[in-house]
Enzyme design. Structure first.
Site, mmCIF file in Angstrom:
data_model
loop_
_atom_site.group_PDB
_atom_site.id
_atom_site.type_symbol
_atom_site.label_atom_id
_atom_site.label_comp_id
_atom_site.label_asym_id
_atom_site.label_seq_id
_atom_site.Cartn_x
_atom_site.Cartn_y
_atom_site.Cartn_z
ATOM 1 N N ASP A 15 -10.493 -7.431 2.517
ATOM 2 C CA ASP A 15 -9.355 -6.734 1.907
ATOM 3 C C ASP A 15 -8.479 -7.669 1.075
ATOM 4 O O ASP A 15 -7.244 -7.675 1.215
ATOM 5 C CB ASP A 15 -8.498 -6.059 2.992
ATOM 6 C CG ASP A 15 -9.324 -5.226 3.942
ATOM 7 O OD1 ASP A 15 -10.215 -4.495 3.463
ATOM 8 O OD2 ASP A 15 -9.090 -5.284 5.171
ATOM 9 N N GLU A 172 -8.974 4.844 0.077
ATOM 10 C CA GLU A 172 -8.135 3.861 0.767
ATOM 11 C C GLU A 172 -7.967 2.636 -0.112
ATOM 12 O O GLU A 172 -8.515 2.540 -1.211
ATOM 13 C CB GLU A 172 -8.780 3.468 2.098
ATOM 14 C CG GLU A 172 -10.169 2.864 1.947
ATOM 15 C CD GLU A 172 -10.880 2.627 3.262
ATOM 16 O OE1 GLU A 172 -10.328 2.994 4.310
ATOM 17 O OE2 GLU A 172 -11.997 2.085 3.243
#
Length: 517
Positions: A15, A172
């Protein structure tokens, strides 16, 4: 033009979020159940990165309870620079929820967390031309946005639906940008497994509506034989030479079908081109052309730690909470002494201090000294239910495997008392192609024989004799320490643990490559 190797931040570093300040680049990555939280990396050329600290580095900023499940904790952060300060916003799952911290220097100190009263995960920050701060996040299958006061976390309105992506599951990891005449919304879809993909939408004003790129997803390796898979959670940056780049996560699965990755989701770098005012990332390769910036390599992370410093180096991580009373560098000169909190690594409260596996082939070694009533060792950990360990205690060295609900002492050997060097080698498994047996008639199908079903690597657990010979106690299949088997969002961490008393470690070494048995 020079070439560089992907991933640019190898090992469990998912991420990634990036920002540039002048000629300096900074990346924040997820940390989940490990503390300190939110590693921060610095580069001058987008290729060479060094760990400079953590945004959630103090117990007052982040302490996770022992009940926090593995792969919960700190999810995807966003790192931004605005008005002379660095801003980091993230979600602490099974904890404080969405929080924001700030700093003048990304190396710290960072402020105490300020709660932001939004639901969902993966928050992002962006400022419009009027100076208003927008927070976008993923919630209930939709990317939503709301203006906030970032200093206090106060919402300045109700969150509104902005975009649901191209129709794949789990939109997301949103990132919102004002570039030229457009607002761009970059997000991940399809889940963080093999179907992971990146899509982009754009709008003339906020909160939209956003139009989808006609060829979304704009980057995915799903259903391909590409060596990098699970690509997504990307973030854009314009280099100081004017070129555009993206950092994103990916995995390097290996072994027989369905293939397995043990090092977790890693940080990769891909070029970005612009077509018809759309950002289009890729291609993403393991070997690629470097940005047209002056190479600025940092000194490599040391393989060996002799524990001569008053504090552990930034590369070390603990489980769920800082515990200076249990991890002691002052109790015995030149050693780290670990005080057991639980009697097994199977329990969330266990004391484990480790480093990320950054190389597919590597060797971990540690010199341990156990007294009467002490027990500890070194382990390769994915979570409480998936780890291999070699430990010393009570005059015995043993290799232990925990795979799902099963725990097994694979081998053990009695040894005389005294310091002992424990060792774990991780070696890529050679996958042999199937052989085909000819049939006497054309109508009979050729069938594969001797197909070897194997994991990505083999782990050898044992100890070294005083002459330096590696005595192997067990050889174990590495697939059981992978996300494809265990689930979750993390990667392997190799390190030291204590499960009884207070074993002392003279040094720990994690080096690339692995010795032959």
């Amino acid at each position: 033009m020079a070439l560089f190797d992907n991933p640019v931040i190898p090992g469990f570093s998912p991420d990634p979020s990036i920002c540039r300040v002048g000629d300096d680049y900074y990346v924040a990555t997820s940390s989940f159940e490990y503390v300190p939280g939110v590693p921060l990396w610095h580069s001058r050329d987008l290729v060479h990165w060094r760990l400079i600290g953590h945004a959630l580095g103090r117990p007052s900023q982040l302490t996770l309870g022992d009940e926090t499940p593995s792969s919960c904790g700190v999810y995807a952060p966003t790192l931004r620079y605005h008005d002379g300060r660095f801003w980091m916003i993230t979600t602490v799952v099974a904890g404080a929820g969405n929080v924001v911290v700030t700093a003048k220097d990304p190396a710290g100190p960072w402020s105490e967390p300020v709660p932001v009263g939004i639901p969902g995960i993966d928050p992002d920050l962006a400022w419009d031309d009027e100076g208003h701060c927008w927070c976008v996040f993923s919630h209930d299958g939709m990317i939503r946005g709301v203006r906030i006061e970032p200093e206090t976390g106060e919402l300045l309105g109700e969150p509104v639906a902005m975009w649901s992506g191209s129709g794949l599951q789990y939109p997301e990891g949103p990132h919102l940008y004002r570039i030229g005449d457009w607002w761009y919304l970059l997000l991940s879809e399809g889940g963080t497994e093999r179907g992971h993909a990146m899509s982009v939408g754009r709008a003339h004003s906020l909160p939209g509506p956003f139009e989808s790129h006609p060829d979304n997803p704009v980057l995915t390796h799903r259903s391909t034989s590409h060596p990098v898979q699970n690509t997504g959670h990307g973030d854009l940056v314009q280099a100081h030479d004017g070129t555009w780049w993206m950092v994103l996560l990916g995995t390097r699965p290996r072994g027989d079908t369905p293939q397995f990755h043990g090092m977790g989701r890693e940080t990769f770098l891909a070029p970005v081109r612009w077509e018809d005012e759309w950002p289009l990332p890729g291609p993403l390769e393991l070997r690629s052309q470097a940005p047209a910036l002056s190479p600025h390599p940092w000194p490599p992370e040391p393989d060996r730690d002799d524990f001569d410093s008053p504090a552990l180096a930034p590369c070390w991580m603990s489980l769920r909470r800082h515990d200076p009373s249990a991890v002691r560098l002052d109790a015995r000169p030149g050693h780290v002494v670990l005080h057991a909190r639980a009697d097994s690594l199977d329990k969330p409260g266990a004391l484990f201090v480790g480093r990320r596996q950054r190389d597919p082939d590597c060797s971990a070694r540690a010199r341990i000294d156990v007294g009467e009533g002490d027990r500890g060792g070194i382990a390769v950990r994915l979570d409480e239910a998936h780890h291999y360990q070699v430990e010393s205690g009570e005059g015995t060295v043993r290799a232990v495997a925990r795979i799902g609900p099963l725990r097994q002492t694979v081998a053990e050997r009695r040894l005389p008392p005294g310091p002992l060097t424990l060792r774990i080698d991780i070696t890529t498994t050679e996958i042999l192609p199937p052989t085909v047996t000819a049939r006497p008639t054309e109508s009979a199908a050729a069938l594969p024989t001797g197909l070897r079903v194997g994991g990505p690597d083999t782990l050898r657990l044992g100890y070294e004799t005083e002459g330096g010979r590696f005595e192997i106690l067990a050889e174990l299949d590495g697939r059981y320490l992978t996300t494809e088997v265990a689930g979750g969002f993390t990667g392997r961490v190799l390190g030291m643990y204590a499960t009884q008393g207070a074993p002392a470690f003279d040094w720990f070494e994690l080096r690339p490559g692995s010795g032959e048995p």
